[in-house]
Design an enzyme around this catalytic site. Structure first.
Site, PDB file in Angstrom:
ATOM      1  N   ARG A  94      10.882  -1.640  11.836  1.00  0.00           N
ATOM      2  CA  ARG A  94       9.714  -1.060  12.496  1.00  0.00           C
ATOM      3  C   ARG A  94       9.343  -1.919  13.690  1.00  0.00           C
ATOM      4  O   ARG A  94       9.388  -3.139  13.600  1.00  0.00           O
ATOM      5  CB  ARG A  94       8.540  -1.033  11.503  1.00  0.00           C
ATOM      6  CG  ARG A  94       8.217   0.356  10.999  1.00  0.00           C
ATOM      7  CD  ARG A  94       7.210   0.326   9.897  1.00  0.00           C
ATOM      8  NE  ARG A  94       5.910  -0.197  10.307  1.00  0.00           N
ATOM      9  CZ  ARG A  94       4.820  -0.158   9.541  1.00  0.00           C
ATOM     10  NH1 ARG A  94       4.886   0.381   8.332  1.00  0.00           N
ATOM     11  NH2 ARG A  94       3.689  -0.652   9.956  1.00  0.00           N
ATOM     12  N   ARG A 103      -1.345  -8.324  13.430  1.00  0.00           N
ATOM     13  CA  ARG A 103      -1.742  -7.349  12.407  1.00  0.00           C
ATOM     14  C   ARG A 103      -2.482  -8.051  11.271  1.00  0.00           C
ATOM     15  O   ARG A 103      -3.472  -7.532  10.751  1.00  0.00           O
ATOM     16  CB  ARG A 103      -0.499  -6.620  11.879  1.00  0.00           C
ATOM     17  CG  ARG A 103       0.116  -5.699  12.929  1.00  0.00           C
ATOM     18  CD  ARG A 103       1.486  -5.209  12.540  1.00  0.00           C
ATOM     19  NE  ARG A 103       1.464  -4.368  11.362  1.00  0.00           N
ATOM     20  CZ  ARG A 103       2.495  -4.198  10.534  1.00  0.00           C
ATOM     21  NH1 ARG A 103       3.626  -4.838  10.757  1.00  0.00           N
ATOM     22  NH2 ARG A 103       2.392  -3.418   9.498  1.00  0.00           N
ATOM     23  N   ARG A 154      11.699  -5.932   5.881  1.00  0.00           N
ATOM     24  CA  ARG A 154      11.540  -4.483   5.646  1.00  0.00           C
ATOM     25  C   ARG A 154      12.445  -3.679   6.589  1.00  0.00           C
ATOM     26  O   ARG A 154      12.583  -4.006   7.762  1.00  0.00           O
ATOM     27  CB  ARG A 154      10.071  -4.114   5.874  1.00  0.00           C
ATOM     28  CG  ARG A 154       9.789  -2.637   5.732  1.00  0.00           C
ATOM     29  CD  ARG A 154       8.357  -2.361   5.427  1.00  0.00           C
ATOM     30  NE  ARG A 154       7.438  -2.646   6.527  1.00  0.00           N
ATOM     31  CZ  ARG A 154       6.126  -2.461   6.444  1.00  0.00           C
ATOM     32  NH1 ARG A 154       5.578  -2.045   5.314  1.00  0.00           N
ATOM     33  NH2 ARG A 154       5.349  -2.738   7.472  1.00  0.00           N
ATOM     34  N   ARG A 202     -10.215   1.211   8.493  1.00  0.00           N
ATOM     35  CA  ARG A 202      -9.918  -0.179   8.824  1.00  0.00           C
ATOM     36  C   ARG A 202     -11.085  -0.839   9.546  1.00  0.00           C
ATOM     37  O   ARG A 202     -11.014  -2.022   9.865  1.00  0.00           O
ATOM     38  CB  ARG A 202      -8.691  -0.248   9.706  1.00  0.00           C
ATOM     39  CG  ARG A 202      -7.402  -0.551   8.929  1.00  0.00           C
ATOM     40  CD  ARG A 202      -6.271  -0.429   9.898  1.00  0.00           C
ATOM     41  NE  ARG A 202      -5.072  -1.108   9.606  1.00  0.00           N
ATOM     42  CZ  ARG A 202      -3.949  -0.500   9.190  1.00  0.00           C
ATOM     43  NH1 ARG A 202      -3.952   0.758   8.905  1.00  0.00           N
ATOM     44  NH2 ARG A 202      -2.846  -1.188   9.053  1.00  0.00           N
ATOM     45  N   LYS A 222       0.837  -1.217   0.000  1.00  0.00           N
ATOM     46  CA  LYS A 222       0.000   0.000   0.000  1.00  0.00           C
ATOM     47  C   LYS A 222       0.866   1.259   0.000  1.00  0.00           C
ATOM     48  O   LYS A 222       0.621   2.192  -0.752  1.00  0.00           O
ATOM     49  CB  LYS A 222      -0.901   0.058   1.250  1.00  0.00           C
ATOM     50  CG  LYS A 222      -1.885  -1.059   1.390  1.00  0.00           C
ATOM     51  CD  LYS A 222      -2.816  -0.820   2.579  1.00  0.00           C
ATOM     52  CE  LYS A 222      -2.140  -0.781   3.928  1.00  0.00           C
ATOM     53  NZ  LYS A 222      -1.605  -2.059   4.415  1.00  0.00           N
TER      54      LYS A 222
HETATM   55  P1  AMP Z   1       0.182   0.590   8.974  1.00  0.00           P
HETATM   56  O1  AMP Z   1       1.405   1.420   8.778  1.00  0.00           O
HETATM   57  O2  AMP Z   1      -0.964   1.039   8.120  1.00  0.00           O
HETATM   58  O3  AMP Z   1       0.456  -0.882   8.862  1.00  0.00           O
HETATM   59  O4  AMP Z   1      -0.301   0.849  10.481  1.00  0.00           O
HETATM   60  C1  AMP Z   1       0.538   0.574  11.587  1.00  0.00           C
HETATM   61  C2  AMP Z   1      -0.291   0.483  12.850  1.00  0.00           C
HETATM   62  O5  AMP Z   1      -0.944   1.744  13.088  1.00  0.00           O
HETATM   63  C3  AMP Z   1      -1.420  -0.531  12.802  1.00  0.00           C
HETATM   64  O6  AMP Z   1      -0.972  -1.843  13.137  1.00  0.00           O
HETATM   65  C4  AMP Z   1      -2.380   0.031  13.854  1.00  0.00           C
HETATM   66  O7  AMP Z   1      -1.888  -0.210  15.171  1.00  0.00           O
HETATM   67  C5  AMP Z   1      -2.260   1.530  13.604  1.00  0.00           C
HETATM   68  N1  AMP Z   1      -3.239   2.006  12.594  1.00  0.00           N
HETATM   69  C6  AMP Z   1      -2.957   2.500  11.362  1.00  0.00           C
HETATM   70  N2  AMP Z   1      -4.078   2.860  10.707  1.00  0.00           N
HETATM   71  C7  AMP Z   1      -5.106   2.566  11.559  1.00  0.00           C
HETATM   72  C8  AMP Z   1      -6.525   2.694  11.452  1.00  0.00           C
HETATM   73  N3  AMP Z   1      -7.119   3.170  10.347  1.00  0.00           N
HETATM   74  N4  AMP Z   1      -7.262   2.293  12.520  1.00  0.00           N
HETATM   75  C9  AMP Z   1      -6.689   1.833  13.653  1.00  0.00           C
HETATM   76  N5  AMP Z   1      -5.358   1.662  13.802  1.00  0.00           N
HETATM   77  C10 AMP Z   1      -4.559   2.045  12.768  1.00  0.00           C
END
Ligand code: AMP
Length: 219
Positions: free
Chosen positions: A162, A173, A129, A90, A13
C-alpha cells in the site's frame, strides 16, 4: 447493532471487521477502503483525497462524512441494520456527525471498541503487509504469506505494498492516531460505550474478546 472499531494503523481493525462481516452478519463501513476505491477509480473525490492519503494525513472531515452518510443511507434502505465502522470516526467532528447521521435514522452507537497494541510491533506489521491489487485481500510476508510469493491466493493477481505503508508515511499515520485517539476514547467513555481489547493476542483471541465484551449474538 452499531459497532465502531478503533486502533492504530496495523492494529488489526480490517481483519477483525472481516470476521464480524463473515461470521456475524455485519456490514463493514471502512473509510480507508472507500477512499482507496475512489482513488483507484480516479473520481474527483479520489483525486482530492490522494495527496492527503499519500502523506499519511487525514482527509478533510466533510469529504469523509459525506461518503459515510451516503453509504449508511443506502445500506439502511436495503434493510441492513448491523454496522461496523472501521477507521471512522477519526476526529471529534466526525464523531458528532456520526451521532447526527445515526440519530436521524433512529439508530445509535452501541460500542466503541479500541484495539490496543504494543507500538513496537506495529511498524513491522505495516511494512510487511501486502495487499492484492485486484480483490484487496490482505497478507503479511511473515505472519500470513500467500501460497505463491507475490500472488493473491484468492484471485491470482499481483500483491502490492500500500502506498501509505512506507516507513516515513507510517510515522505520520501513527502520529495522527495518537493525536485523536485519546479524545475519542474520552468521548465514547463518557457515554459508557468504550470497550478496550488487547490486540497483541492472536486474531481469534482478539475476535473472542470483541464478541464477549459487546454481547454480539449471531445475526
Ligand atoms: P486506513 O485504511 O483506515 O488506515 O486509512 C487510510 C488513509 O485513509 C488514512 O491514512 C487517511 O489518509 C484516510 N482516512 C481513512 N479514514 C479516514 C477518516 N475517518 N478521516 C480522515 N481520513 C481518513
Amino acid at each position: 447493532m452499531i459497532l465502531l472499531l478503533f486502533g492504530a494503523p496495523g492494529s488489526g481493525k480490517g481483519t477483525q471487521s472481516g470476521l464480524l462481516v463473515s461470521r456475524d452478519g455485519f456490514v463493514q463501513i471502512s473509510t480507508g477502503d472507500l477512499l482507496r476505491s475512489a482513488v483507484t477509480a480516479g473520481t474527483s473525490l479520489g483525486k482530492d483525497a490522494k495527496g492527503f492519503m499519500d502523506r499519511g494525513d487525514l482527509v478533510p472531515d466533510r469529504v469523509v462524512i459525506g461518503l459515510v452518510q451516503e453509504l449508511v443511507r443506502e445500506k439502511i434502505a436495503h434493510g441492513f441494520n448491523r454496522f461496523i465502522f472501521d477507521g471512522f470516526p477519526r476526529t471529534l467532528a466526525q464523531a458528532h456527525s456520526l451521532n447526527e447521521i445515526l440519530n436521524n435514522l433512529a439508530l445509535q452507537v452501541d460500542h466503541a471498541i479500541f484495539i490496543d497494541v504494543d507500538r513496537a510491533g506495529l511498524v513491522k506489521r505495516l511494512t510487511g503487509r501486502r495487499v492484492c491489487s485486484s480483490c484487496s485481500a490482505v497478507y503479511h510476508i511473515e505472519n500470513k504469506p500467500s501460497a505463491v510469493v507475490g500472488l493473491c491466493d484468492i484471485c491470482g493477481s499481483n500483491l502490492v505494498i500500500r502506498s501509505d505503508d512506507r516507513e516515513d508515511v507510517i510515522s505520520s499515520r501513527l502520529e495522527n492516531y495518537d493525536a485523536t485517539a485519546h479524545a475519542l476514547k474520552n468521548y465514547y467513555g463518557s457515554f459508557g460505550k468504550l470497550v478496550e481489547v488487547n490486540g497483541d493476542k492472536c486474531v481469534e483471541e482478539v475476535y473472542k474478546s470483541i464478541v464477549s465484551s459487546t454481547g454480539i449474538v449471531k445475526g
